[in-house]
Design an enzyme around this catalytic site. Structure first.
Site, PDB file in Angstrom:
ATOM      1  N   CYS A   1     -18.476  16.345 -15.332  1.00 15.81           N
ATOM      2  CA  CYS A   1     -17.991  15.965 -14.002  1.00 15.81           C
ATOM      3  C   CYS A   1     -16.652  15.217 -14.070  1.00 15.81           C
ATOM      4  O   CYS A   1     -15.850  15.285 -13.134  1.00 15.81           O
ATOM      5  CB  CYS A   1     -19.029  15.118 -13.273  1.00 15.81           C
ATOM      6  SG  CYS A   1     -20.604  15.994 -13.006  1.00 15.81           S
TER       7      CYS A   1
ATOM      8  N   ASP B   1     -23.916  35.030 -10.021  1.00 18.20           N
ATOM      9  CA  ASP B   1     -24.655  34.875 -11.266  1.00 18.20           C
ATOM     10  C   ASP B   1     -25.181  33.448 -11.333  1.00 18.20           C
ATOM     11  O   ASP B   1     -25.033  32.677 -10.386  1.00 18.20           O
ATOM     12  CB  ASP B   1     -23.758  35.198 -12.470  1.00 18.20           C
ATOM     13  CG  ASP B   1     -22.811  34.062 -12.761  1.00 18.20           C
ATOM     14  OD1 ASP B   1     -22.403  33.374 -11.806  1.00 18.20           O
ATOM     15  OD2 ASP B   1     -22.478  33.834 -13.934  1.00 18.20           O
TER      16      ASP B   1
ATOM     17  N   GLU C   1     -19.437  43.147 -19.352  1.00 22.44           N
ATOM     18  CA  GLU C   1     -20.422  42.615 -18.406  1.00 22.44           C
ATOM     19  C   GLU C   1     -21.848  42.856 -18.880  1.00 22.44           C
ATOM     20  O   GLU C   1     -22.698  41.982 -18.770  1.00 22.44           O
ATOM     21  CB  GLU C   1     -20.212  43.226 -17.014  1.00 22.44           C
ATOM     22  CG  GLU C   1     -18.948  42.744 -16.321  1.00 22.44           C
ATOM     23  CD  GLU C   1     -18.908  41.234 -16.134  1.00 22.44           C
ATOM     24  OE1 GLU C   1     -19.983  40.599 -16.111  1.00 22.44           O
ATOM     25  OE2 GLU C   1     -17.806  40.687 -16.028  1.00 22.44           O
TER      26      GLU C   1
ATOM     27  N   TYR D   1     -25.693  41.899  -9.804  1.00 17.31           N
ATOM     28  CA  TYR D   1     -24.619  41.107 -10.395  1.00 17.31           C
ATOM     29  C   TYR D   1     -23.574  41.992 -11.072  1.00 17.31           C
ATOM     30  O   TYR D   1     -22.376  41.888 -10.807  1.00 17.31           O
ATOM     31  CB  TYR D   1     -25.142  40.069 -11.405  1.00 17.31           C
ATOM     32  CG  TYR D   1     -24.012  39.615 -12.284  1.00 17.31           C
ATOM     33  CD1 TYR D   1     -23.067  38.729 -11.791  1.00 17.31           C
ATOM     34  CD2 TYR D   1     -23.798  40.173 -13.542  1.00 17.31           C
ATOM     35  CE1 TYR D   1     -21.954  38.370 -12.544  1.00 17.31           C
ATOM     36  CE2 TYR D   1     -22.696  39.830 -14.299  1.00 17.31           C
ATOM     37  CZ  TYR D   1     -21.781  38.928 -13.793  1.00 17.31           C
ATOM     38  OH  TYR D   1     -20.673  38.602 -14.520  1.00 17.31           O
TER      39      TYR D   1
END
Length: 294
Positions: A204, A142, A41, A124
């Site tokens: 998309c 995030d 992370e 976060y």
DNA sequence: CACGCGTGGTT
DNA sequence: TAACCAAGCGT
């Protein structure tokens, strides 16, 4: 309120998509330690996964536990950071490991509050480690999560420059109620934003939310809002710091001041950058030159 | 809260 | 090619 689909529809679509498309990253393996998740992370803050992967492998092999890292020097952490960028993260990761040894019995702390208290850990990262390493379904927000939710539920092209309270509420409202689903959701929305619902050219046509997306239904209107000024780079102190630290990283031992002159010729800026690096604990002045901190 | 803080791939 | 972009944090 929001023109978009209900959370229940989002959950079904996104969790199903996750089952088929999640990348097999090593820190997502069931056997990965909380420390491994923690390191992943921090490394992933503002750095693409492709560049994180080899560095994460090298770090976790060399320092399998917080105690292993804390027993080494902060300079070695900076050196092993290589070219991930924002090297202060390496120094803070070393400090976080030291705090885990001192205050947490050598373990990554489990609560959001304790995680948040560690250097280099913000809202976060604390939420992500709690959720991904310990199964505590904190609301993970995030840049990917913000973009997906703003598009799918509110019909806008992109989120505001900084996180708003409305977005935090939207993210909380979007969480599945069931614990396992909530933790999977956290990872899945991020993954959708990283792989499909991207900032520049979203895919998309392969998005599981295509037919329910509020942005799509509104005709994909362009972003209308304040624009964040682009980061300058050429000739900045930041570029100078990077050039100077690169010399020290690549040298096995201390470096003479003259070698740093070759890396950045402007004396005033070099001095300013060097002082900053020393202040940040990334560089140490030594006899006749500079070195990574011992 | 706006800004400083690295690096390299993509458009 | 310059600008944009990438799982943010600290001040």
């Amino acid at each position: 309120m929001s023109p978009g689909p209900s959370p229940a529809v989002l959950h079904e679509r996104v969790l199903t998509w996750w089952d088929e498309h999640a990348r097999p990253l090593p820190w997502r393996e069931p056997g990965c330690s909380a420390w491994g998740v923690f390191v992943s992370e921090v490394m992933s803050q503002q750095t693409p996964i492709a560049r994180v992967l080899p560095a994460w492998q090298a770090w976790t092999e060399r320092w399998p536990t917080p105690a292993d890292l804390a027993a080494d020097s902060p300079g070695e952490a900076v050196r092993m950071w290589q070219r991930l960028g924002y090297p202060r993260r390496a120094r803070r990761l070393w400090e976080a490991a030291a705090q885990m040894v001192e205050r947490h019995d050598g373990q990554v702390p489990r609560t959001h509050e304790e995680l948040l208290a560690l250097p280099g850990v913000g809202a976060y990262t604390a939420a992500a480690v709690a959720s991904f390493a310990f199964g505590d379904p904190q609301v993970v927000i995030d840049t990917n999560v913000r973009r997906v939710l703003v598009r799918a539920r509110e019909g806008r092209a992109q989120a505001a420059p900084s996180l708003t309270t409305a977005e935090s509420a939207l993210a909380a409202d979007s969480m599945p109620r069931e614990v396992d689903d909530a933790n999977t959701w956290n990872a899945a929305v991020m993954e959708l934003g990283a792989l499909v619902c991207t900032a520049r050219s979203p895919g998309c046509d392969r998005c599981p939310l295509l037919d329910v997306c509020a942005w799509q239904r509104a005709g994909c209107p362009p972003y209308e809002g304040p624009v964040r000024r682009a980061q300058a780079w050429h000739g900045t102190d930041r570029q100078a710091r990077g050039a100077l630290l690169a010399v020290l990283r690549e040298s096995a031992g201390p470096v003479a001041g003259s070698a740093l002159e070759d890396a950045w010729s402007d004396a005033a800026q070099r001095g300013r950058a060097l002082r900053g690096l020393v202040e940040d604990g990334l560089v140490e002045p030594v006899d006749g030159g500079y070195a990574l901190p011992a």
